[in-house]
Design an enzyme around this catalytic site. Structure first.
Site, short mmCIF file in Angstrom:
data_model
loop_
_atom_site.label_atom_id
_atom_site.label_comp_id
_atom_site.label_asym_id
_atom_site.label_seq_id
_atom_site.Cartn_x
_atom_site.Cartn_y
_atom_site.Cartn_z
CD GLU A 126 15.59 -6.30 -4.00
OE1 GLU A 126 15.59 -6.87 -2.91
OE2 GLU A 126 14.54 -5.99 -4.60
N GLY A 271 7.85 -6.30 -11.39
CA GLY A 271 6.54 -5.69 -11.22
C GLY A 271 6.65 -4.34 -10.55
CB ALA A 272 6.48 -2.71 -7.95
CD GLU A 274 11.64 -3.93 -1.95
OE1 GLU A 274 12.40 -4.74 -1.41
OE2 GLU A 274 11.11 -4.14 -3.08
CG HIS A 305 4.73 -7.29 -2.71
ND1 HIS A 305 4.82 -8.66 -2.53
CD2 HIS A 305 6.03 -6.86 -2.79
CE1 HIS A 305 6.09 -9.03 -2.51
NE2 HIS A 305 6.84 -7.95 -2.67
CD GLU A 306 6.83 -3.56 -4.49
OE1 GLU A 306 7.87 -3.28 -3.88
OE2 GLU A 306 6.67 -4.66 -5.07
CD GLU A 328 10.81 -9.36 -2.32
OE1 GLU A 328 9.59 -9.12 -2.44
OE2 GLU A 328 11.68 -8.49 -2.50
#
Length: 861
Positions: A126, A271-272, A274, A305-306, A328
């Site tokens: 992404e 942070g991460a 998906e 979140h992910e 998001e």
């Protein structure tokens, strides 16, 4: 040529021509340390006779074959595109290329572990970086099935979106290392940006759970081998299982993929990410030393979140990046809700108010603010829209929407949305249609006010009283001239009084009124005739998205009794109001410092304490008048040390206060304390000086002139890990000499080989100075370097340099007019490089705000 950009209109035109069926992607990562072999076979239908292009960023393309026709790469490949002409109704394209590894956290990132020299790879696609690994129609609405085949050293583990197959050994006696081939089963229909390839000798731990449809879902948790002893898999899987149960119930839809792997990877920018069934996280979430509970909570929210993205983002995907915010914001809202209702962090909405909402308010007051639904014209626009509007304001507004339509109606609409659009692409309107059907409300006016217009309003109580009895009460709403829209708010007003609780004062809510606030003035007759509470809090319970002000009496009560709140959320809302007043130049910086130091010992929420200590640092560095800064900072450091000594042994507060003290220690006596902590001559009961805290103390000693380069190298010899290398880079950049700063600047700005993780920590060390004169030579050098950095570095590293090295510390320096220097550079730039311009404008706004706040603080004197 378009270089590496893609416009929305080009994407629309291409989507109208094509339907993509499948990709077969074959990667060989045994070909050397700089490039890997990539072969893509893509099958797609098209309007017969039409022309289009496929995306690829690669140092070389060896062959291109379209429907059996060999195309000359020299003729069809340029910049980031391969031209495809005279398409058939059904097409097969084969592209063979040599693609490049990166050290920027984009595409296929390559990392060598300094502990054992093992190589680790991971992908990050992404926004548009799958084209750095294989040929692809790089836009989210051209979904397809992906089949990955990977050749790698045979002692590695290879992970992708589909379950990992058994590797097949490669028989090649001449190969430098034994290798094997992993052939993954086809994925469900996915957008290319959520596909993934992760490869290396990763340590793996496993678990499983039962989905609501009865399937057994395998779970994997991965990290580098040298971090394996620190991997707390049980805690990670506990959060994961809680999230699965919560989301499958809330969405009324089983988990949509075959397995769920979570991989903690080195030098990760975000942070991460998906990736479907193969989520990647920054490996700082593997805790090798004690961290504040705020960090553990942040990891839990990130995990959830992910996981929420598996449904909202991966199963159903935005058509174009205009709806990045919805992707998001939904995950941010859903993960906070799940954290509050399904984990031990039941006060997650307090954390959300303290962290996410403050981020949103800050972003929404910048000159570069934009509507939640941003106009994303091209990929360049996307890169700078991963911001507080996209994540935090969007999530705040979604929470307000849930309150307006009702939780049951909201999730009923979401369930129907998933049922109707599974494995497809949507726009915001598709979700609003389902929410309108479920709730019976017309959401067009709400969308126009909240999603399509920028800016945050301010709510202020207007109170009169007679001998302690309220005679009139109204809520005033103000909007900035640049964004004059006043918005409707459903909110509560809380009144709190100081009551005696067995000899201990306690702030207790004695009145609560819930109402709709709209327009410039809203009367609140329910409060007229009541005794005036000692503290009045507009937006109690934090449903509205608006800044609030405290009246003078409430501020005085807060200063004296803020620690007396029994609930964390109202206390946090008072903190937030005081912080906004400080940033807006209505509350002197030294008054905010006093408020924090007088009350932070009573703070029970780790995340709130973490935010307050950061705000305390910002205030002392930027918002206290320059002539009072050093004295105020030294006095504050002494009080922070006193609070650290008084904190309960081994507590979260003790750890956070010690960390804050080491960054604030500037006087010889204070640095003596840091030195004694570092050497072990001074101890605090319950405080362990572990590896990471030892590095932090050493960096403070370096910045204070008490440790030199040799001490850094000795420390690195004792901790030759990747984390140790990052810490050493920060410490080297903190060396308080012209030579030390020059070397750090050259490594960060003039040399483009520094990996992203080392750049990040080096910036932190470079700006960690006691004598700001050290930064004076870099004002002109910063502005001179900007365009070159922006046009040659990756997006994340470019943003790090532009924002992190802006000389904001010199905002009030008598020898630098930083505003004028910035304005001159912006005028010379003109309309070129809009993403770069936006970041520098944001930097400038920080200086403007700091100077105004300093004037307010100066008036206090």
């Amino acid at each position: 040529m378009p270089a590496e950009n893609l416009t929305r209109e080009e994407a629309r035109q291409r989507a109208a021509l094509l339907t993509v069926d499948s990709y077969d992607v074959t990667l060989d990562v045994t070909t050397g340390p700089t490039t890997f072999a990539s072969t893509t076979v893509v099958r797609f239908s098209a309007t017969a006779g039409s022309s289009t292009f496929i995306d690829l960023i690669a140092p070389s393309v060896r062959s291109v074959t379209l429907n059996g026709r060999d195309l000359d790469p020299a003729q069809v490949f340029a910049d980031s595109r391969i031209a495809l002409d005279d398409l058939a109704a059904e097409n097969e394209l084969r592209v063979e290329a040599d693609c490049a590894y990166t050290h920027t956290g984009e595409g296929l990132h390559r990392f060598v572990d300094p502990v054992d020299d093992e190589v680790y790879l991971y992908s990050q696609f992404e926004v548009a970086d799958s084209r750095r690994v294989f040929a692809v129609f790089e836009q989210p609405d051209l979904k397809a099935v992906f089949s990955f085949t990977v050749t790698a050293p045979d002692h590695w583990t290879v992970v992708s979106n589909s379950p990992t197959p058994e590797p097949v050994p490669v028989v090649d006696d001449a190969a430098p290392v034994p290798s094997a081939v992993w052939t993954f089963a086809p994925t469900p229909v996915l957008s290319s940006y959520v596909t993934a390839v992760v490869a290396g000798p990763y340590h793996r731990e496993t678990g499983e759970l039962t989905s609501t449809d009865g399937r057994t879902v395998p779970l994997g948790v991965f990290c580098r081998r040298s971090l394996a002893e620190h991997l707390d898999t049980d805690a990670i899987l506990e959060i994961t299982r809680a999230g699965f149960a919560f989301f499958e119930r809330a969405f009324d839809r089983p988990y949509p993929f075959a397995k769920y792997d979570q991989l903690f990877v080195p030098e990760f920018n975000a942070g991460a990410m998906e990736n479907a069934g193969a989520v990647t996280f920054r490996e700082s979430y593997v805790f090798r030393s004690k961290v504040p509970d705020a960090t553990v909570e942040r990891r839990a929210v990130t995990i959830l979140h992910e996981l929420a993205h598996m449904w909202f983002g991966d199963l159903v995907t935005m058509r174009w990046w205009d709806d990045l915010w919805l992707n998001e914001s939904f995950a941010e809202y859903a993960s906070t809700l799940a954290t509050a209702e399904a984990t031990r962090w039941t006060t997650a909405w307090t954390t959300f108010s303290s962290m996410e909402k403050s981020w949103a308010y800050r972003q929404d007051q910048l000159p570069s603010t934009h509507p939640i639904v941003a106009d994303i014209r091209d990929l360049a626009d996307v890169e700078v829209n991963f911001d507080g509007i996209t994540y935090a304001k969007g999530a705040s507004v979604l929470r307000q929407l849930v309150a307006w339509v009702g939780t049951d109606h909201f999730f009923a609409g979401v369930r129907q949305y998933f049922a109707k659009h599974a494995y497809g692409n949507t726009t915001l309107r598709d979700l609003l249609v389902e929410l309108e059907a479920a709730s019976g409300r017309d959401l067009a006016p709400w969308s126009a006010l909240w999603l399509e217009r920028a800016g945050v309003t301010l709510l202020r109580p207007d109170i009169t009283d007679d001998d302690g009895v309220i005679t009139s009460f109204a809520v005033l709403q103000e909007a900035p001239a640049e964004h004059p829209d006043l918005r409707p708010h459903r909110l509560a007003i809380g009144g709190y009084d100081v009551v005696d609780d067995g000899g201990t004062p306690r702030l207790e809510r004695t009145v609560r009124v819930e109402l709709d606030v709209d327009g410039a003035r809203t009367e609140v007759p329910e409060l007229v005739g009541r005794p005036r509470p000692a503290l009045i809090l507009v937006n109690d319970d934090d449903f509205a998205y608006a800044k609030v002000r405290l009246d003078p009496e409430s501020l005085a009560t807060a200063t004296a009794h803020l620690g007396s709140f029994t609930a964390s959320l109202p206390r946090t809302l008072v903190w937030a109001a005081a912080w906004d007043m400080t940033r807006d130049g209505e509350l002197p910086g030294r008054d905010f410092v006093e408020l924090v130091l007088a009350n932070i010992a009573h703070e029970t929420d780790s995340s709130v304490m973490q935010v307050l200590l950061r705000q305390l640092a910002t205030t002392l560095e930027a918002y206290v008048a320059e002539e009072h800064r050093l004295e105020a900072s030294a006095a504050a450091a002494d009080r922070v040390w006193g609070l650290a000594q008084a904190a309960p042994a081994g507590s979260d507060a003790q750890l956070q206060l010690v960390k804050a003290y080491r960054s604030r220690a500037t006087t010889p006596e204070q640095i003596d304390v840091v030195a004694r902590l570092h050497s072990g001559d001074l101890t605090l009961e319950g405080l362990t000086i572990d590896t990471d805290l030892r590095w932090e103390l050493l960096t403070a000693l370096v910045a204070g002139g008490r440790a030199d380069a040799a001490a850094i190298e000795d420390a690195l010899a004792g901790d030759p890990t990747a984390t140790g290398q990052r810490a050493a880079a920060a410490a080297r950049a903190a060396l308080p000499t012209p030579e030390g700063k020059a070397a750090a600047w050259a490594s960060m700005v003039e040399d483009d080989t520094l990996p992203n993780a080392l750049l990040e920590t080096s910036i932190g060390g470079f700006t960690f100075v006691h004598d700001r004169e050290l930064l004076l030579p870099y004002v002109d050098r910063y502005f001179d370097a900007l365009e070159g950095v922006w046009t040659t570095r990756g997006n994340d590293m470019g943003q790090d340099i532009v924002q992190g090295l802006y000389p904001a510390e010199l905002a009030a320096h008598p020898d630098v007019d930083l505003l004028a220097r910035t304005d001159a550079w912006l005028e010379a730039l003109g309309d070129r490089l809009p993403g770069l311009r936006r970041l520098v404008v944001e930097n400038r706004d920080g200086v403007r705000r700091a100077l105004a706040a300093q004037e307010c603080d100066r008036a206090r004197s």
